[in-house]
Write a protein that holds these residues in place. Structure first.
Motif, PDB file in Angstrom:
ATOM      1  N   SER A  32      -1.581   6.125  -8.078  1.00 24.08           N
ATOM      2  CA  SER A  32      -0.433   6.193  -7.188  1.00 24.08           C
ATOM      3  C   SER A  32      -0.205   7.652  -6.816  1.00 24.08           C
ATOM      4  O   SER A  32      -0.323   8.545  -7.666  1.00 24.08           O
ATOM      5  CB  SER A  32       0.822   5.633  -7.861  1.00 24.08           C
ATOM      6  N   ARG A  47       8.315   3.817   1.537  1.00 29.50           N
ATOM      7  CA  ARG A  47       8.998   5.052   1.947  1.00 29.50           C
ATOM      8  C   ARG A  47      10.504   4.946   1.693  1.00 29.50           C
ATOM      9  O   ARG A  47      11.092   3.871   1.781  1.00 29.50           O
ATOM     10  CB  ARG A  47       8.770   5.308   3.438  1.00 29.50           C
ATOM     11  N   LYS A  79       7.548   9.245  -0.145  1.00 30.99           N
ATOM     12  CA  LYS A  79       6.557   8.223   0.163  1.00 30.99           C
ATOM     13  C   LYS A  79       5.698   7.999  -1.080  1.00 30.99           C
ATOM     14  O   LYS A  79       5.266   8.958  -1.721  1.00 30.99           O
ATOM     15  CB  LYS A  79       5.661   8.639   1.325  1.00 30.99           C
ATOM     16  N   THR A  88       2.287   5.778  -2.529  1.00 33.51           N
ATOM     17  CA  THR A  88       1.162   4.891  -2.259  1.00 33.51           C
ATOM     18  C   THR A  88       0.656   4.328  -3.581  1.00 33.51           C
ATOM     19  O   THR A  88       0.861   4.919  -4.646  1.00 33.51           O
ATOM     20  CB  THR A  88       0.028   5.620  -1.538  1.00 33.51           C
ATOM     21  N   LYS A  93       0.822  -1.204   0.000  1.00 30.59           N
ATOM     22  CA  LYS A  93       0.000   0.000   0.000  1.00 30.59           C
ATOM     23  C   LYS A  93       0.856   1.255   0.000  1.00 30.59           C
ATOM     24  O   LYS A  93       0.455   2.307  -0.503  1.00 30.59           O
ATOM     25  CB  LYS A  93      -0.901   0.016   1.242  1.00 30.59           C
ATOM     26  N   GLU A  94       2.032   1.125   0.612  1.00 32.42           N
ATOM     27  CA  GLU A  94       2.866   2.301   0.824  1.00 32.42           C
ATOM     28  C   GLU A  94       4.337   1.891   0.830  1.00 32.42           C
ATOM     29  O   GLU A  94       4.687   0.800   1.264  1.00 32.42           O
ATOM     30  CB  GLU A  94       2.492   2.911   2.188  1.00 32.42           C
TER      31      GLU A  94
END
Lengths: 111, 115
Positions: free
Chosen positions: A73, A58, A63, A65, A55-56
């Motif tokens: 996205s 970093r 970041k 998504t 989902k994510e």
């Protein structure tokens, strides 16, 4: 037809704020999505890759998504700096091993 | 150097001439890609190589365009009888493989101007 859309208008933000860039796609079911940075007169530079089951993701101030339901996205840069000013491209795989790029969004961070 | 190298960095030529663009990928990268980028536009896929073979040439705009790769390394993109609409930046990228989870490493391109 398959499309990747990124904001065509430049995003202007103040230093220190969070920049959010959008990548929308249609008629794809990508397993991966990649983000690149391109400076004037230079080739794109890979930043991040996110998988469909993530989902994510970093990396330092970045970041990403990935919402496969919305087919979208989002790319965030926190505590933005003037040095972050560049064009940011998203890319998806299509038809075998082609990587298809969006047209990119220009980000300008003002001090 | 450690990165993808392209030459020449700039090329100006007259309409109708042939041009040859060169790409030297990162050592050990088996996949090599050619793209074209027009002013303010996204990257347009042209062709990719896995080793010396080109499984997908579908992006080449016309039969004036051809590419080859030798020794699994250097690649050349040739444009014959150039036209003004061929003016663009031609970018080359390489990656460890062709899996879509592999990032592509780009050169800084050849800026081609057809007069």
């Amino acid at each position: 037809s398959q499309k990747i859309e990124q904001n065509s208008e430049a995003l202007n933000i103040q230093e220190g704020k969070t920049a959010t860039l959008t990548c929308n796609y249609t008629n794809y079911s990508p397993a991966y999505l990649q983000w690149y940075r391109q400076d004037p007169g230079r080739g794109p530079v890979f930043l991040l890759l996110i998988r469909e089951n993530e989902k994510e993701k970093r990396k330092e101030r970045l970041k990403v998504t990935f919402d496969t339901t919305l087919k979208q996205s989002l790319f965030h840069i926190t505590a933005s700096q003037p040095a972050d000013s560049a064009t940011y491209l998203c890319a998806l795989r299509r038809d075998g091993n082609k990587l298809v790029f969006g047209a990119g969004t220009i980000l300008r961070v003002k001090s | 150097g450690a990165g993808v190298s392209q030459s020449p960095s700039n090329k100006v030529t007259e309409k109708g001439k042939d041009v040859e663009l060169r790409c030297d990928p990162i050592s050990g990268h088996t996949a090599l890609y050619w793209y074209r980028q027009s002013l303010g536009q996204g990257l347009e896929f042209l062709i990719y190589f896995q080793g010396n073979s080109a499984p997908d040439k579908s992006g080449l705009p016309s039969d004036r365009f051809s590419a080859e790769r030798t020794g699994g390394s250097v690649s050349t993109l040739t444009i014959q009888r150039t036209q003004q609409e061929d003016s663009a930046v031609y970018l080359c990228a390489s990656s460890l493989g062709t899996d879509s989870n592999q990032p592509q490493h780009f050169g800084d391109g050849t800026r081609l101007s057809i007069l």
